[in-house]
Structures are given as structure tokens and as C-alpha cells.
Design an enzyme around this catalytic site. Structure first.
Site, PDB file in Angstrom:
ATOM      1  N   LYS A  48       0.622  -1.269   0.117  1.00 61.46           N
ATOM      2  CA  LYS A  48      -0.032   0.014   0.015  1.00 61.46           C
ATOM      3  C   LYS A  48       0.874   1.205  -0.054  1.00 61.46           C
ATOM      4  CE  LYS A  48      -3.828  -2.461   2.172  1.00 61.46           C
ATOM      5  NZ  LYS A  48      -4.565  -2.960   3.356  1.00 61.46           N
TER       6      LYS A  48
ATOM      7  N   GLN B 179      -4.274  -1.485   9.393  1.00 63.07           N
ATOM      8  CA  GLN B 179      -4.399  -3.060   9.132  1.00 63.07           C
ATOM      9  C   GLN B 179      -4.610  -3.881   9.876  1.00 63.07           C
ATOM     10  OE1 GLN B 179      -3.028  -3.689   5.774  1.00 63.07           O
ATOM     11  NE2 GLN B 179      -4.040  -5.554   6.393  1.00 63.07           N
TER      12      GLN B 179
ATOM     13  N   ASP C 238     -10.938   2.726   3.969  1.00 59.06           N
ATOM     14  CA  ASP C 238     -11.307   1.441   3.925  1.00 59.06           C
ATOM     15  C   ASP C 238     -12.858   1.210   3.768  1.00 59.06           C
ATOM     16  OD1 ASP C 238      -9.471  -0.521   3.479  1.00 59.06           O
ATOM     17  OD2 ASP C 238      -8.901  -0.705   5.745  1.00 59.06           O
TER      18      ASP C 238
END
Ligand code: NAP
Length: 295
Positions: free
Chosen positions: A54, A98, A121
């Protein structure tokens, strides 16, 4: 007749090129640099590799990017404070924590602490709620990527029988919801299957578009689909290692056999996977533009 392979790798590349140009325009025209922080707790190898990928993509696109590594034993309060700091940081437009988080940290509480305006997200209940009622929001990255793949491949979704295998909050439920919406890439008739489904084959055989997110290697075999089906395989299963120690991956569908029957199919790897990170970047650009009142 073999299926046309939908290459997520190629489509993701195309979208990244578009994003790169957009980031340049935002920097030059508005002095705006999209900012993304990825918060990694502990050193889980899979999480480290996801976060690294990412960050690499964010750099390539010209973002301001921060990787914030925290120790495995960080307290929930300290993590909440950290999120609060980034919620108030004007250079940061997207916050990604994460998953999974270590035991003892309440994942739900942590994710809900992220400002919905920085929730790139798309997991915050506010964004989930907006998605369900069809309002503008940050769409969760994997389902968003699937939608883009279908649209950019020219697959007709309107009126299609869509069967989704899996009902997780991050893939199954949101993609089913998006395919249902009355708009481009949606307007489908949707069925969701799970382990409680009595006759899985009855449903998968009816599918014009079959989206599989079960996390079970090759759970869908060729006799379970009809000729001409469009197959989106979300599954990523590690089924062994090469002599060099690299993971051998396979999807949730029997790719080799089904590609002889399908009209379109996504491979694993190189299918849905590359799209997920790309849509995270797209959401971050959207967040930056919204922050600056440009969108
Ligand atoms: P998950 O939370 O484990 O959910 C799996 C779902 O599949 C559950 O709803 C489960 O039903 C259902 N299921 C499992 N076996 C089944 C079977 N034999 N028949 C019917 N339904 C079955 O998984 P997830 O997080 O959605 O992920 C699914 C897969 O996609 C995993 O392999 C994951 O690694 C992969 N993934 C890939 C990406 C990407 O970017 N490529 C992103 C996210 C996930 P129940 O609800 O009844 O248990």
C-alpha cells in the site's frame, strides 16, 4: 471456447495512471497532496507485506504517505489516541488500520474511531449505512474493485442474475448490496449464499455473474456453473510453497476447468487482488478532494 480473462492487474494499472495524473493536477492546480497513513500493529508477515504494498503504491502515485508502526503490545487507549491525532492532521486525508489487530484490542472500537471523512477502507458504520441507502460514501475497496472490473470489461449487469458466495462484511455483503443498486454496474437480481445454503449448486448454476468470496480453495467446480457465466474469484488461498519459499496461491474456483465454460473469468493471482489496493488509492484521492472542497 475459452473465457476472456479479466486482468485486474491491467485494469488496476489503467486506474493508477489516471490517479497519477489527477494527483499531479491537484498538486499543481490546488497545492493539494493526498495524504495516507497506514497503521501497522505488530509484525504479522502477511500484514507487513500488505502495508508495504500500500505504501509503495501511495509513493508511486505521488501521495504524502506515512507508515506508522506500533508495537504488538500497544494498548487500545494508545491506539485510539493515535487515530485521534491523525483525524486532526490536515496533511492526512485517509487513515488505514491494517487488520487483524492483536488480541485484547477491540477492532470495532478502533475502526469506529476513524473519522468517516478519512475512512478510506469504507468500514465505518456511517459509510456502510450510506452505501446501503445509495448515498455518496467511501466504498469498501474489494467490492469497489469488483464493480470497476465489471464496468471496465463491459459486462452487462442490469437484469443479470448475480450469485454471491460468502456474506462477510468486507466482501460478500457489500458487493451484493452494490450489485443491487439501481445504477451503472448494478441493477442486478442478487442471491447471497453461505454455509447455511441448502443447495449451493442450484444457485451457482443459475448465475449469469458468479462472485465467490468463500476462502475455500476450488469450492466452485465446473459442474456448478452454466455456459457463458461471468466469474469473479475473490478467494486467495495459500496452498503450499515453491522450492524458493514463495507462497502458491489459488482462488475459490477451479479456474482451469471453469475457464472452458465461462465467458469471463478473473485469475488468482492478478485478478481482484491488485484492484483492492488501487481502490484504496482512489478513495484517498476522493477524501483529499472532499477535504479541500473540490468534490
Ligand atoms: P470470510 O469472512 O471467511 O467469509 C467467508 C464466507 O464464505 C462466509 O460467509 C462463509 O459462510 C462463506 N462460505 C465458506 N465456505 C462456504 C461454502 N463451502 N459454501 C458456501 N459458503 C461458504 O472471508 P472474506 O474475508 O469474505 O474473504 C473471502 C476470501 O476472499 C478469502 O480467501 C480472502 O483471503 C479473500 N479476500 C481477497 C481480497 C482481495 O483483495 N483479493 C480481499 C478480501 C478477501 P458463513 O457466513 O456461513 O460462515
Amino acid at each position: 471456447m475459452g473465457a476472456k480473462i479479466i486482468s485486474g492487474k491491467e485494469i488496476a494499472k489503467e486506474i493508477r495512471e489516471e490517479l497519477k495524473e489527477e494527483v499531479s493536477r491537484l498538486k499543481e492546480g490546488h497545492g493539494l497532496t493526498p495524504g495516507l497513513v497506514t497503521i501497522l500493529v505488530g509484525e504479522n508477515p502477511a500484514s507487513v507485506s500488505y502495508v508495504t504494498a500500500k505504501q509503495k503504491t501511495a509513493h508511486e502515485l505521488g501521495f504524502y504517505s506515512v507508515q506508522d508502526n506500533q508495537p504488538e503490545d500497544i494498548s487500545e487507549d494508545a491506539l485510539l489516541e493515535l487515530i485521534d491525532k491523525y483525524n486532526n492532521d490536515e496533511k492526512i486525508h485517509g487513515i488505514l488500520v491494517q487488520l487483524p489487530l492483536p488480541r485484547g484490542v477491540n477492532e470495532e472500537r478502533v475502526l469506529n474511531a476513524i473519522s468517516p471523512d478519512k475512512d478510506v477502507d469504507g468500514f465505518h458504520p456511517v459509510n456502510v449505512g450510506r452505501m446501503v441507502i445509495g448515498e455518496r460514501c467511501f466504498l469498501p475497496c474489494t467490492p469497489h474493485g469488483i464493480l470497476e472490473m465489471l464496468i471496465r470489461s463491459g459486462v452487462e449487469t442490469s437484469g443479470a442474475e448475480v450469485v454471491v458466495v460468502g456474506r462477510s462484511n468486507i466482501v460478500g455483503k457489500p458487493i451484493a448490496n452494490l450489485m443491487l443498486q439501481k445504477r451503472e454496474g448494478g441493477n442486478s437480481t442478487v442471491t447471497i449464499c453461505h454455509t447455511g445454503t441448502k443447495d449451493l449448486t442450484y444457485h451457482t448454476k443459475r448465475a449469469d455473474i458468479l462472485i465467490v468470496a468463500a476462502g475455500r480453495p476450488k469450492v466452485i467446480t465446473a459442474d456448478m456453473v452454466k455456459e457463458g457465466v461471468v466469474v469473479i474469484d475473490v478467494g486467495v488461498n495459500r496452498i503450499g510453497k515453491t522450492p524458493e519459499g514463495k507462497a502458491i496461491l489459488c482462488g475459490d474456483v477451479d479456474f482451469d476447468a471453469i475457464k472452458e465454460k465461462a465467458s469471463y473469468i478473473t485469475p488468482v493471482p492478478g485478478g481482484v487482488g491488485p484492484m483492492t489496493i488501487t481502490m484504496l488509492m482512489k478513495n484517498t484521492v476522493q477524501a483529499a478532494k472532499q477535504f479541500a472542497g473540490l468534490d
